[in-house]
Design a protein around this motif. Sequence first.
Motif, PDB file in Angstrom:
ATOM      1  N   TYR A   1      57.567  76.321  52.528  1.00 49.88           N
ATOM      2  CA  TYR A   1      56.569  75.760  51.604  1.00 49.88           C
ATOM      3  C   TYR A   1      57.184  74.647  50.755  1.00 49.88           C
ATOM      4  CZ  TYR A   1      52.894  79.211  52.529  1.00 49.88           C
ATOM      5  OH  TYR A   1      51.906  79.962  53.113  1.00 49.88           O
ATOM      6  N   THR A   2      58.416  74.844  50.316  1.00 50.47           N
ATOM      7  CA  THR A   2      59.086  73.830  49.499  1.00 50.47           C
ATOM      8  C   THR A   2      59.283  72.548  50.284  1.00 50.47           C
ATOM      9  OG1 THR A   2      60.271  75.527  48.239  1.00 50.47           O
ATOM     10  CG2 THR A   2      61.167  73.294  48.157  1.00 50.47           C
ATOM     11  N   TRP A   3      59.724  72.669  51.526  1.00 48.11           N
ATOM     12  CA  TRP A   3      59.926  71.474  52.340  1.00 48.11           C
ATOM     13  C   TRP A   3      58.591  70.783  52.645  1.00 48.11           C
ATOM     14  CZ3 TRP A   3      63.375  68.078  52.892  1.00 48.11           C
ATOM     15  CH2 TRP A   3      63.316  67.152  53.926  1.00 48.11           C
ATOM     16  N   GLY A   4      57.534  71.553  52.798  1.00 44.93           N
ATOM     17  CA  GLY A   4      56.221  70.952  53.001  1.00 44.93           C
ATOM     18  C   GLY A   4      55.809  70.107  51.810  1.00 44.93           C
ATOM     19  N   ILE A   5      56.065  70.610  50.609  1.00 44.56           N
ATOM     20  CA  ILE A   5      55.725  69.870  49.390  1.00 44.56           C
ATOM     21  C   ILE A   5      56.604  68.634  49.248  1.00 44.56           C
ATOM     22  CG2 ILE A   5      55.729  69.999  46.863  1.00 44.56           C
ATOM     23  CD1 ILE A   5      55.036  72.985  47.145  1.00 44.56           C
ATOM     24  N   ILE A   6      57.901  68.769  49.558  1.00 42.14           N
ATOM     25  CA  ILE A   6      58.815  67.627  49.469  1.00 42.14           C
ATOM     26  C   ILE A   6      58.403  66.528  50.457  1.00 42.14           C
ATOM     27  CG2 ILE A   6      61.187  66.864  49.902  1.00 42.14           C
ATOM     28  CD1 ILE A   6      62.128  69.584  48.869  1.00 42.14           C
TER      29      ILE A   6
ATOM     30  N   SER B   1      55.449  65.995  51.734  1.00 44.06           N
ATOM     31  CA  SER B   1      54.198  65.408  51.263  1.00 44.06           C
ATOM     32  C   SER B   1      54.453  64.408  50.142  1.00 44.06           C
ATOM     33  CB  SER B   1      53.246  66.509  50.779  1.00 44.06           C
ATOM     34  OG  SER B   1      52.071  65.955  50.241  1.00 44.06           O
ATOM     35  N   THR B   2      55.354  64.751  49.226  1.00 45.23           N
ATOM     36  CA  THR B   2      55.674  63.858  48.102  1.00 45.23           C
ATOM     37  C   THR B   2      56.242  62.538  48.597  1.00 45.23           C
ATOM     38  OG1 THR B   2      56.130  65.770  46.681  1.00 45.23           O
ATOM     39  CG2 THR B   2      56.993  63.638  45.965  1.00 45.23           C
ATOM     40  N   ILE B   3      57.142  62.614  49.585  1.00 50.06           N
ATOM     41  CA  ILE B   3      57.736  61.392  50.126  1.00 50.06           C
ATOM     42  C   ILE B   3      56.682  60.535  50.822  1.00 50.06           C
ATOM     43  CG2 ILE B   3      59.409  60.491  51.803  1.00 50.06           C
ATOM     44  CD1 ILE B   3      61.102  62.994  51.263  1.00 50.06           C
ATOM     45  N   PHE B   4      55.843  61.174  51.630  1.00 48.18           N
ATOM     46  CA  PHE B   4      54.804  60.429  52.335  1.00 48.18           C
ATOM     47  C   PHE B   4      53.819  59.784  51.348  1.00 48.18           C
ATOM     48  CE2 PHE B   4      55.385  63.451  56.157  1.00 48.18           C
ATOM     49  CZ  PHE B   4      56.363  62.619  56.675  1.00 48.18           C
ATOM     50  N   ILE B   5      53.437  60.541  50.341  1.00 49.72           N
ATOM     51  CA  ILE B   5      52.483  60.018  49.356  1.00 49.72           C
ATOM     52  C   ILE B   5      53.085  58.840  48.595  1.00 49.72           C
ATOM     53  CG2 ILE B   5      51.269  60.554  47.206  1.00 49.72           C
ATOM     54  CD1 ILE B   5      49.967  61.610  49.780  1.00 49.72           C
ATOM     55  N   TYR B   6      54.353  58.953  48.213  1.00 47.17           N
ATOM     56  CA  TYR B   6      55.015  57.853  47.508  1.00 47.17           C
ATOM     57  C   TYR B   6      55.007  56.584  48.351  1.00 47.17           C
ATOM     58  CZ  TYR B   6      58.656  54.975  45.405  1.00 47.17           C
ATOM     59  OH  TYR B   6      59.354  53.931  44.841  1.00 47.17           O
ATOM     60  N   SER B   7      55.221  56.739  49.663  1.00 45.06           N
ATOM     61  CA  SER B   7      55.240  55.569  50.542  1.00 45.06           C
ATOM     62  C   SER B   7      53.871  54.900  50.623  1.00 45.06           C
ATOM     63  CB  SER B   7      55.704  55.974  51.940  1.00 45.06           C
ATOM     64  OG  SER B   7      54.739  56.773  52.592  1.00 45.06           O
ATOM     65  N   LEU B   8      52.810  55.650  50.310  1.00 48.80           N
ATOM     66  CA  LEU B   8      51.460  55.072  50.287  1.00 48.80           C
ATOM     67  C   LEU B   8      51.123  54.488  48.915  1.00 48.80           C
ATOM     68  CD1 LEU B   8      49.396  57.722  52.301  1.00 48.80           C
ATOM     69  CD2 LEU B   8      50.219  55.498  53.097  1.00 48.80           C
ATOM     70  N   LEU B   9      51.588  55.150  47.863  1.00 49.16           N
ATOM     71  CA  LEU B   9      51.262  54.704  46.507  1.00 49.16           C
ATOM     72  C   LEU B   9      51.853  53.338  46.183  1.00 49.16           C
ATOM     73  CD1 LEU B   9      51.659  58.025  44.462  1.00 49.16           C
ATOM     74  CD2 LEU B   9      49.538  56.905  45.157  1.00 49.16           C
ATOM     75  N   ILE B  10      52.985  52.988  46.796  1.00 45.64           N
ATOM     76  CA  ILE B  10      53.622  51.706  46.493  1.00 45.64           C
ATOM     77  C   ILE B  10      53.064  50.579  47.360  1.00 45.64           C
ATOM     78  CG2 ILE B  10      55.749  52.821  45.742  1.00 45.64           C
ATOM     79  CD1 ILE B  10      57.016  52.076  48.395  1.00 45.64           C
ATOM     80  N   ARG B  11      52.124  50.897  48.232  1.00 46.10           N
ATOM     81  CA  ARG B  11      51.503  49.874  49.072  1.00 46.10           C
ATOM     82  C   ARG B  11      50.296  49.273  48.368  1.00 46.10           C
ATOM     83  NH1 ARG B  11      53.643  50.430  54.281  1.00 46.10           N
ATOM     84  NH2 ARG B  11      52.148  48.910  55.043  1.00 46.10           N
TER      85      ARG B  11
ATOM     86  N   PHE C   1      60.849  67.133  65.590  1.00 42.21           N
ATOM     87  CA  PHE C   1      61.858  67.477  66.591  1.00 42.21           C
ATOM     88  C   PHE C   1      62.841  68.539  66.092  1.00 42.21           C
ATOM     89  CE2 PHE C   1      60.378  63.263  67.924  1.00 42.21           C
ATOM     90  CZ  PHE C   1      59.988  63.574  69.222  1.00 42.21           C
ATOM     91  N   PHE C   2      63.043  68.652  64.789  1.00 48.40           N
ATOM     92  CA  PHE C   2      63.890  69.728  64.269  1.00 48.40           C
ATOM     93  C   PHE C   2      63.222  71.078  64.506  1.00 48.40           C
ATOM     94  CE2 PHE C   2      65.233  72.566  60.786  1.00 48.40           C
ATOM     95  CZ  PHE C   2      66.607  72.587  61.028  1.00 48.40           C
TER      96      PHE C   2
ATOM     97  N   PHE D   1      59.262  56.845  56.681  1.00 43.99           N
ATOM     98  CA  PHE D   1      58.219  57.733  57.207  1.00 43.99           C
ATOM     99  C   PHE D   1      58.519  58.113  58.653  1.00 43.99           C
ATOM    100  CE2 PHE D   1      54.434  58.084  59.873  1.00 43.99           C
ATOM    101  CZ  PHE D   1      53.815  59.175  59.287  1.00 43.99           C
ATOM    102  N   PHE D   2      58.902  57.129  59.450  1.00 41.57           N
ATOM    103  CA  PHE D   2      59.185  57.376  60.868  1.00 41.57           C
ATOM    104  C   PHE D   2      60.317  58.387  61.021  1.00 41.57           C
ATOM    105  CE2 PHE D   2      61.576  56.375  64.751  1.00 41.57           C
ATOM    106  CZ  PHE D   2      60.578  56.480  65.700  1.00 41.57           C
ATOM    107  N   ILE D   3      61.374  58.217  60.231  1.00 41.02           N
ATOM    108  CA  ILE D   3      62.527  59.119  60.313  1.00 41.02           C
ATOM    109  C   ILE D   3      62.136  60.537  59.898  1.00 41.02           C
ATOM    110  CG2 ILE D   3      64.800  59.646  59.333  1.00 41.02           C
ATOM    111  CD1 ILE D   3      65.271  56.621  59.120  1.00 41.02           C
ATOM    112  N   LEU D   4      61.421  60.660  58.766  1.00 45.99           N
ATOM    113  CA  LEU D   4      61.061  61.984  58.257  1.00 45.99           C
ATOM    114  C   LEU D   4      60.076  62.685  59.186  1.00 45.99           C
ATOM    115  CD1 LEU D   4      61.349  64.083  56.063  1.00 45.99           C
ATOM    116  CD2 LEU D   4      59.571  62.909  54.748  1.00 45.99           C
TER     117      LEU D   4
END
Length: 315
Positions: A150-155, A157-167, A209-210, A200-203
């Motif tokens: 659950y923690t990794w899911g939230i982390i 999501s936060t990274i993905f959302i940040y990548s959208l907010l700065i666009r 794949f992990f 985004f692509f890397i994450l």
Amino acid sequence: MGNADRNESDIIFILLGFSDYPELQIPLFLVFLVIYMITVVGNLGMIVVIKINPKLHTPMYLFLSHLSFLDFCYSTIITPKLLQILVVEDRSLSFAPCITQYSFAVICVVTEAFLLAVMAYDRFVAICNPLLYVVVMSQKRCALLLTAVYTWGIISSTIFIYSLLIRSFSAINIINNFLCEYSAIVSVSTSDNCVVETIFFILANFNTFFTLTIVLTSYLFIFVTILKMHSASGRYKAFSTCASHLTGVTIFFGIILFLYCVPSSKSSWFLVRVSTVLYTIVIPMLNPLIYSLRNKDVKETIRNLMELPVRWCIG
């Protein structure tokens, strides 16, 4: 003009959904409504069944109850909005609700992917190291694993959302899908940020794949262990304990990998929408069916629950 210069409330996303097929709007509404009802009843019912039956108070069913919870949440995040845009002309969605929908959807998808990997590891321990199962999959270990996914899911999501907010976005943005999905949102952005897209692509690839590596490795050891068993009944029993999970994993990762292979072109948007329907709406409905139909304890509990009204009437 960037989001900093434009008030976020002025940014509108218009979800086209299946509007290019007007004759299918009502039939699709009815189909998706039925699917959503089955999804809600199936997943909440699975949680209740696992809760009330002491036989199901094991790590495998603990993880399964969380899988049902995630499927219920995921479907509820996506399907009601889809049903709405199928019957109303106003398909617009402001910036905040669109990003919020995507945020919760990412949490559910990433968490479910890692939960499926944890469930594969649980089956690996149960079949390959049965004598150590109680020790390895203790309540504390299960709690830690659930907290981690659950923690990794939230982390994520936060990274993905940040990548959208700065666009940056225009005032009106047309999304050729029925939900706020990353590739669709990025396709209407006016920004050109290769660094953010690379992150985004890397994450996204790491998450996919992990978890897939953990699943494949676990089942490789499971199959080797099963083949070494001398008893045919023992092999059948061992395989039957992971057959449902293997089916669910195959469908989940199969559709995600298919989406990876679909080229980002306008001609493929229909395939993207169909694939998105499968993993956002159909999979949450199928999971409780897959896990209940092949499990004697679950079927027995469901049958007892269905017989309760009859017993009350007779009594």
